[in-house]
Write a protein that holds these residues in place. Structure first.
Motif, PDB file in Angstrom:
ATOM      1  N   GLU A  31       5.004  17.206  -0.538  1.00 62.81           N
ATOM      2  CA  GLU A  31       3.699  17.150   0.106  1.00 62.81           C
ATOM      3  C   GLU A  31       3.799  16.116   1.230  1.00 62.81           C
ATOM      4  O   GLU A  31       3.762  14.915   0.993  1.00 62.81           O
ATOM      5  N   ARG A  32       3.952  16.625   2.459  1.00 62.08           N
ATOM      6  CA  ARG A  32       4.201  15.696   3.567  1.00 62.08           C
ATOM      7  C   ARG A  32       2.939  14.904   3.906  1.00 62.08           C
ATOM      8  O   ARG A  32       1.810  15.315   3.594  1.00 62.08           O
ATOM      9  N   PRO A  33       3.093  13.777   4.579  1.00 64.24           N
ATOM     10  CA  PRO A  33       1.938  12.954   4.959  1.00 64.24           C
ATOM     11  C   PRO A  33       1.012  13.691   5.927  1.00 64.24           C
ATOM     12  O   PRO A  33       1.433  14.595   6.657  1.00 64.24           O
ATOM     13  N   ASP A  34      -0.253  13.262   5.908  1.00 70.33           N
ATOM     14  CA  ASP A  34      -1.210  13.787   6.887  1.00 70.33           C
ATOM     15  C   ASP A  34      -0.936  13.204   8.274  1.00 70.33           C
ATOM     16  O   ASP A  34      -1.159  13.866   9.295  1.00 70.33           O
ATOM     17  N   ALA A  35      -0.504  11.950   8.305  1.00 71.87           N
ATOM     18  CA  ALA A  35      -0.271  11.271   9.575  1.00 71.87           C
ATOM     19  C   ALA A  35       0.789  10.196   9.382  1.00 71.87           C
ATOM     20  O   ALA A  35       0.920   9.619   8.293  1.00 71.87           O
ATOM     21  N   VAL A  36       1.537   9.926  10.452  1.00 74.38           N
ATOM     22  CA  VAL A  36       2.595   8.914  10.449  1.00 74.38           C
ATOM     23  C   VAL A  36       2.258   7.855  11.489  1.00 74.38           C
ATOM     24  O   VAL A  36       1.891   8.176  12.625  1.00 74.38           O
ATOM     25  N   PHE A  37       2.401   6.589  11.095  1.00 79.00           N
ATOM     26  CA  PHE A  37       2.214   5.465  12.010  1.00 79.00           C
ATOM     27  C   PHE A  37       3.578   4.839  12.271  1.00 79.00           C
ATOM     28  O   PHE A  37       4.201   4.273  11.378  1.00 79.00           O
TER      29      PHE A  37
END
Length: 342
Positions: free
Chosen positions: A236-242
């Protein structure tokens, strides 16, 4: 070579008067100063910097050791330092550490051997023994952007904690709950500060940061690409990457596109450190901007104060969030302003 005696003869003044005029001393009339400058220009007189430094024990030169000259943030910082130093009558010698502690030590040692008047350092490693020794030595030193904890030297930096808190709240407001971060090196103060601020901001909103959502980077593009590839391989990949710096953000963007995915439709992307082309990517990148030019100017002024024998205090300037389109923002509400010289 034209000498100061030649200038004195051409101006019809004494050597002492010519010397005072050329050194900017106030005990010279405007008329005499004008004569001296006119004679010097017509004769093509150039001061002997080496001889002057031997007399005054000053070289009018400062050193700047930056972490990575290929990083647009540090390029802009170096430009600002050079401009401000020139305005104050100093030349700048730049050393590029390339994010390597051994190169940082080499440049610090070489600059000190050149008898520079002062040193600006953005450490590639927060535990550099040679840089720490230099900070405690006789040559004035100011840290800029990064610093060595526990060292008494002044630090000129931006505080990104508030802006990171704003970013996390912004992502939360857009509906993102699975957030990931690409960190900088743990040996750097900025690397530690940004991940700590990110964790704290998530905690305030009741969100956790699982280890699978932490990618270790090194402030360079390849590490951003590799970390993002790992995020994309999660069940389940992240919704957003910082990404905690601009080059790692570019690496992340490359990894996402190579997979045939879209920003922000498939995954959001935000960065720390704005660069001029972030507003022009597709989509424009939401980012945290530092007052880079102001940091350079303030650091040079602080160093000049130390060189002149005065005190210099640490300075913290605020970073701020620039909302654009890379995290799923509504088009009508997302400004796309570019990086600015403050």
């Amino acid at each position: 070579m034209v000498s100061i005696k030649d200038v004195a003869e051409a101006a019809g003044l004494s050597v002492a008067t010519v010397s005072r005029a050329l050194n900017g001393q106030s005990a010279v009339s405007d008329t005499a100063r004008a004569k001296v400058l006119s004679a010097a220009e017509s004769l093509g007189y150039r001061p002997n910097v080496v001889a002057r430094s031997l007399r005054t024990d000053r070289t009018r030169t400062i050193g700047l050791v930056i972490s990575d000259v290929l990083n647009p943030y540090f390029t802009e910082l170096a430009r600002s330092v050079e401009e401000e130093a020139r305005a104050l009558g100093y030349s700048v010698i730049i050393g590029n550490a390339d994010e390597r502690a051994e190169l940082e030590a080499h440049h610090v040692r070489s600059l000190l051997e050149r008898r520079i008047d002062g040193l600006l350092v953005s450490p590639a490693d927060g535990h550099s023994p040679l840089t720490l020794d230099a900070a405690e030595g006789p040559t004035p030193l100011v840290f800029v952007d990064r610093w060595i904890p526990g060292c008494d030297a002044p630090v000129v930096r931006a505080d990104g904690r508030g802006a990171i808190r704003d970013l996390v709240a912004h992502l939360y407001g857009l509906g993102h709950r699975r957030l990931a971060i690409i960190t900088g090196p743990a040996a750097t103060t900025t690397g530690r500060e940004r991940v700590e601020a990110f964790r704290a901001a998530l905690s305030e909103l009741g969100l956790s940061l699982p280890e699978s959502h932490v990618g270790q980077g090194d402030f360079q593009a390849e590490s951003g690409r590799l970390a993002t590839e790992r995020f994309l391989d999660l069940p389940e990949r992240p919704d957003a990457v910082f990404a905690t710096d601009n080059l790692m953000a570019l690496g992340a963007l490359n990894a996402i596109r190579v997979r045939g995915l879209s920003v922000p439709d498939d995954i959001g992307l935000a960065a720390f450190d704005d660069i001029p082309w972030f507003p022009h990517t597709a989509p424009p990148i939401t980012t945290i901007a530092q007052p880079t030019a102001a940091l350079g100017r303030v650091a040079v002024r602080a160093l000049a104060d130390l060189i002149s024998g005065g005190p210099a205090q640490s300075t913290v300037l605020p970073a701020h969030l620039l909302v654009r389109r890379s995290c799923g923002e509504p088009e009508t509400s997302a400004p796309t302003g570019g990086a600015t010289r403050e």
